[in-house]
Write a protein that holds these residues in place. Sequence first.
Motif, PDB file in Angstrom:
ATOM      1  N   ASN A  17       0.666   5.444   0.355  1.00  0.00           N
ATOM      2  CA  ASN A  17      -0.227   6.558   0.654  1.00  0.00           C
ATOM      3  C   ASN A  17      -0.106   7.614  -0.439  1.00  0.00           C
ATOM      4  N   SER A  69       0.832  -1.197   0.000  1.00  0.00           N
ATOM      5  CA  SER A  69       0.000   0.000   0.000  1.00  0.00           C
ATOM      6  C   SER A  69       0.873   1.257   0.000  1.00  0.00           C
ATOM      7  N   TYR A  95      -3.485   3.412  -1.920  1.00  0.00           N
ATOM      8  CA  TYR A  95      -3.819   2.436  -2.962  1.00  0.00           C
ATOM      9  C   TYR A  95      -2.771   1.329  -3.017  1.00  0.00           C
ATOM     10  N   THR A 129      -8.253   0.056  -3.286  1.00  0.00           N
ATOM     11  CA  THR A 129      -8.144   1.128  -2.299  1.00  0.00           C
ATOM     12  C   THR A 129      -7.789   0.555  -0.941  1.00  0.00           C
ATOM     13  N   SER A 130      -6.740   1.087  -0.340  1.00  0.00           N
ATOM     14  CA  SER A 130      -6.412   0.746   1.047  1.00  0.00           C
ATOM     15  C   SER A 130      -7.082   1.818   1.908  1.00  0.00           C
ATOM     16  N   TRP A 131      -8.236   1.499   2.400  1.00  0.00           N
ATOM     17  CA  TRP A 131      -9.095   2.504   3.025  1.00  0.00           C
ATOM     18  C   TRP A 131      -8.396   3.231   4.159  1.00  0.00           C
ATOM     19  N   GLY A 132      -8.519   4.567   4.114  1.00  0.00           N
ATOM     20  CA  GLY A 132      -7.894   5.405   5.125  1.00  0.00           C
ATOM     21  C   GLY A 132      -6.412   5.602   4.928  1.00  0.00           C
ATOM     22  N   TYR A 133      -5.864   5.066   3.820  1.00  0.00           N
ATOM     23  CA  TYR A 133      -4.415   5.171   3.616  1.00  0.00           C
ATOM     24  C   TYR A 133      -4.069   5.575   2.182  1.00  0.00           C
ATOM     25  N   ASN A 192      -5.862  10.861  -6.575  1.00  0.00           N
ATOM     26  CA  ASN A 192      -7.184  10.257  -6.760  1.00  0.00           C
ATOM     27  C   ASN A 192      -7.667  10.415  -8.195  1.00  0.00           C
TER      28      ASN A 192
END
Length: 233
Positions: free
Chosen positions: A178, A176, A227, A221-225, A199
């Motif tokens: 950021n 992942s 891709y 998507t690595s949620w909150g972080y 994005n």
Amino acid sequence: MPRALVIEDDHKIAELIKIHLKDLHYEIDHTLDGLEGYEMAKKTNYCLIILDLMLPSMDGMEVCRKIRANDIASPIIMVTAKSEEIDRVLGLETGADDYIVKPFGVREFQARVKAVLRRSLGKFENQSSTNNQIIEADGLSIDLDKRSVQKEGIRIELTPKEFDLLSLLAASPGKSFNRQSLLNLVWGYDFEGYEHTVNSHINRVRAKIENDMNKPSYILTSWGYGYRFNENI
């Protein structure tokens, strides 16, 4: 000789840009008009486009948007004024590869041009350090040497930044990244506060390679972080 397109309606700045590009051994086409510049970009495969924001007929933002909508992958450097911070952000989000702020000197301009072209032609160190120069994943083929992408044998046209994003993620499946890291690695500058640019580019890449934008199978998507590239395909 490589050919560049300069879309700039300020005669003095246009002449300055042309002098700097000639020093870098470019042949140059120039127009003062945004719409004409867009038409020229569609007809000729330019290795570089210098694009002003404030133009007659069609502003630079719309020119950039239409160029990318037509899958024209030529690197684009936008020319902006210091007061146009929001425009610089939007320019990157619509597909520009870099921007330069007026007034600028010869060394800064030529350094930006060289950096954009180096990134569009080069490979990331973590890619070139591997022996595998073609990444294969569930019908998707990424040729790092040729900087080409095919899906099920059909070529997909990506801009330099779109290719860099995809190849960086695909070279480290499951890892992942950021948004700030992606900005630094792909754009080569510390664009703090410009994370939304990532994005926008991710969405454009997904639109070109994914079967379903709402259920992506390649770029996750690595949620909150940030891709990552799917390691399970």
